[in-house]
Design a protein around this motif. Sequence first.
Motif, PDB file in Angstrom:
ATOM      1  N   GLU A  90       0.831  -1.220   0.000  1.00 13.48           N
ATOM      2  CA  GLU A  90       0.000   0.000   0.000  1.00 13.48           C
ATOM      3  C   GLU A  90       0.861   1.264   0.000  1.00 13.48           C
ATOM      4  N   LYS A  91       2.031   1.201   0.615  1.00 12.29           N
ATOM      5  CA  LYS A  91       2.962   2.336   0.598  1.00 12.29           C
ATOM      6  C   LYS A  91       3.805   2.330  -0.676  1.00 12.29           C
ATOM      7  N   LEU A  92       4.102   1.143  -1.172  1.00 10.12           N
ATOM      8  CA  LEU A  92       4.961   0.997  -2.352  1.00 10.12           C
ATOM      9  C   LEU A  92       4.243   1.379  -3.649  1.00 10.12           C
ATOM     10  N   LYS A  93       2.992   0.985  -3.785  1.00 12.24           N
ATOM     11  CA  LYS A  93       2.259   1.190  -5.040  1.00 12.24           C
ATOM     12  C   LYS A  93       2.266   2.635  -5.526  1.00 12.24           C
ATOM     13  N   PRO A  94       1.938   3.628  -4.681  1.00 17.11           N
ATOM     14  CA  PRO A  94       1.945   5.011  -5.201  1.00 17.11           C
ATOM     15  C   PRO A  94       3.336   5.474  -5.660  1.00 17.11           C
ATOM     16  N   ILE A  95       4.367   4.965  -5.005  1.00 14.57           N
ATOM     17  CA  ILE A  95       5.735   5.309  -5.413  1.00 14.57           C
ATOM     18  C   ILE A  95       6.007   4.733  -6.798  1.00 14.57           C
ATOM     19  N   LEU A  96       5.607   3.487  -7.000  1.00 16.81           N
ATOM     20  CA  LEU A  96       5.828   2.839  -8.296  1.00 16.81           C
ATOM     21  C   LEU A  96       5.029   3.520  -9.400  1.00 16.81           C
ATOM     22  N   VAL A  97       3.787   3.897  -9.105  1.00 17.92           N
ATOM     23  CA  VAL A  97       2.948   4.596 -10.091  1.00 17.92           C
ATOM     24  C   VAL A  97       3.605   5.922 -10.485  1.00 17.92           C
ATOM     25  N   GLN A  98       4.075   6.655  -9.503  1.00 17.45           N
ATOM     26  CA  GLN A  98       4.672   7.968  -9.755  1.00 17.45           C
ATOM     27  C   GLN A  98       5.995   7.862 -10.507  1.00 17.45           C
ATOM     28  N   ARG A  99       6.769   6.820 -10.209  1.00 17.49           N
ATOM     29  CA  ARG A  99       8.131   6.741 -10.749  1.00 17.49           C
ATOM     30  C   ARG A  99       8.306   5.647 -11.811  1.00 17.49           C
ATOM     31  N   LYS A 100       7.225   5.101 -12.350  1.00 21.45           N
ATOM     32  CA  LYS A 100       7.307   3.928 -13.218  1.00 21.45           C
ATOM     33  C   LYS A 100       8.086   4.134 -14.513  1.00 21.45           C
ATOM     34  N   GLU A 101       8.366   5.348 -14.877  1.00 22.47           N
ATOM     35  CA  GLU A 101       9.155   5.595 -16.092  1.00 22.47           C
ATOM     36  C   GLU A 101      10.654   5.676 -15.814  1.00 22.47           C
ATOM     37  N   GLU A 102      11.042   5.697 -14.541  1.00 25.41           N
ATOM     38  CA  GLU A 102      12.465   5.729 -14.196  1.00 25.41           C
ATOM     39  C   GLU A 102      13.091   4.357 -14.448  1.00 25.41           C
ATOM     40  N   LYS A 134      -1.115  -7.035  -9.003  1.00 29.27           N
ATOM     41  CA  LYS A 134      -0.460  -5.833  -8.475  1.00 29.27           C
ATOM     42  C   LYS A 134       0.199  -5.033  -9.603  1.00 29.27           C
ATOM     43  N   ILE A 135       0.927  -5.723 -10.461  1.00 34.17           N
ATOM     44  CA  ILE A 135       1.618  -5.029 -11.561  1.00 34.17           C
ATOM     45  C   ILE A 135       0.601  -4.454 -12.542  1.00 34.17           C
ATOM     46  N   LYS A 136      -0.443  -5.215 -12.852  1.00 33.25           N
ATOM     47  CA  LYS A 136      -1.471  -4.718 -13.772  1.00 33.25           C
ATOM     48  C   LYS A 136      -2.102  -3.435 -13.235  1.00 33.25           C
ATOM     49  N   GLY A 137      -2.223  -3.322 -11.910  1.00 33.01           N
ATOM     50  CA  GLY A 137      -2.790  -2.126 -11.296  1.00 33.01           C
ATOM     51  C   GLY A 137      -1.925  -0.885 -11.472  1.00 33.01           C
ATOM     52  N   ILE A 138      -0.687  -1.079 -11.847  1.00 32.52           N
ATOM     53  CA  ILE A 138       0.258   0.027 -12.056  1.00 32.52           C
ATOM     54  C   ILE A 138       0.478   0.273 -13.545  1.00 32.52           C
ATOM     55  N   ASP A 139       0.374  -0.784 -14.320  1.00 31.26           N
ATOM     56  CA  ASP A 139       0.812  -0.814 -15.718  1.00 31.26           C
ATOM     57  C   ASP A 139      -0.360  -0.634 -16.674  1.00 31.26           C
ATOM     58  N   ASP A 140      -0.770   0.609 -16.907  1.00 31.95           N
ATOM     59  CA  ASP A 140      -1.910   0.863 -17.787  1.00 31.95           C
ATOM     60  C   ASP A 140      -1.625   0.575 -19.259  1.00 31.95           C
ATOM     61  N   LYS A 141      -0.372   0.497 -19.638  1.00 32.30           N
ATOM     62  CA  LYS A 141      -0.003   0.213 -21.040  1.00 32.30           C
ATOM     63  C   LYS A 141       0.394  -1.245 -21.264  1.00 32.30           C
ATOM     64  N   ASN A 142       0.378  -2.045 -20.205  1.00 27.58           N
ATOM     65  CA  ASN A 142       0.790  -3.455 -20.253  1.00 27.58           C
ATOM     66  C   ASN A 142       2.230  -3.604 -20.735  1.00 27.58           C
ATOM     67  N   ASP A 143       3.078  -2.686 -20.309  1.00 29.71           N
ATOM     68  CA  ASP A 143       4.497  -2.738 -20.658  1.00 29.71           C
ATOM     69  C   ASP A 143       5.199  -3.965 -20.084  1.00 29.71           C
ATOM     70  N   PHE A 144       4.703  -4.464 -18.965  1.00 29.65           N
ATOM     71  CA  PHE A 144       5.408  -5.517 -18.251  1.00 29.65           C
ATOM     72  C   PHE A 144       4.776  -6.900 -18.439  1.00 29.65           C
ATOM     73  N   GLY A 145       3.701  -6.973 -19.211  1.00 30.31           N
ATOM     74  CA  GLY A 145       3.090  -8.261 -19.538  1.00 30.31           C
ATOM     75  C   GLY A 145       2.262  -8.885 -18.439  1.00 30.31           C
ATOM     76  N   ALA A 146       2.122  -8.215 -17.322  1.00 35.05           N
ATOM     77  CA  ALA A 146       1.397  -8.803 -16.198  1.00 35.05           C
ATOM     78  C   ALA A 146      -0.086  -8.982 -16.506  1.00 35.05           C
ATOM     79  N   GLY A 147      -0.646  -8.062 -17.266  1.00 36.95           N
ATOM     80  CA  GLY A 147      -2.062  -8.175 -17.620  1.00 36.95           C
ATOM     81  C   GLY A 147      -2.336  -9.411 -18.451  1.00 36.95           C
TER      82      GLY A 147
END
Length: 160
Positions: A90-102, A134-147
């Motif tokens: 719950e603490k990690l997810k917003p950080i990952l969403v904000q910084r996912k392009e790094e 969890k990854i799908k919840g962050i990855d709106d473009k399906n860059d990581f294949g989790a979806g």
Amino acid sequence: MQTNTNKFSWFDVSDDVKELLILATQTWENTEESTKYMQQALAKTGDNTDVLVAAYRYFYYKNNYVLALTTAEKIIAKIKEVEKLPDNWEKLKPILVQRKEEPKIRLFLNAYAASGLVLAKLGELEKAQEISAKIKGIDDKNDFGAGILLDILTRSPEED
């Protein structure tokens, strides 16, 4: 055997480690020998992320899913440590969403998604689904294949 280590100039490791990685690829058909080279490279570098990523790919394509998972988990742990990421999702997810392009966070997300894939291969379907969701919840473009993995893991037999 003399190899050209300049081919791997982006790897921030010594030439002897680059040589071990090259030897692992050159002896690919002899799994025992190539694995020995990969293990030596890992032993010399500890948790260098470039070598860990190479090792993950090596073990995955050699169908050694236990070592592939262990390697993906090392990548995750290394980035968590370097980036001072929290363990709590719950603490990690917003950080990952904000910084996912790094780049480091993308590597973290890729390694985490890869661990889900390997867990699925190992028959740990509930854990694989949890990670994929969890990854799908962050990855709106399906860059990581989790979806895609989540869809496969949760598809009902009637949908096949």
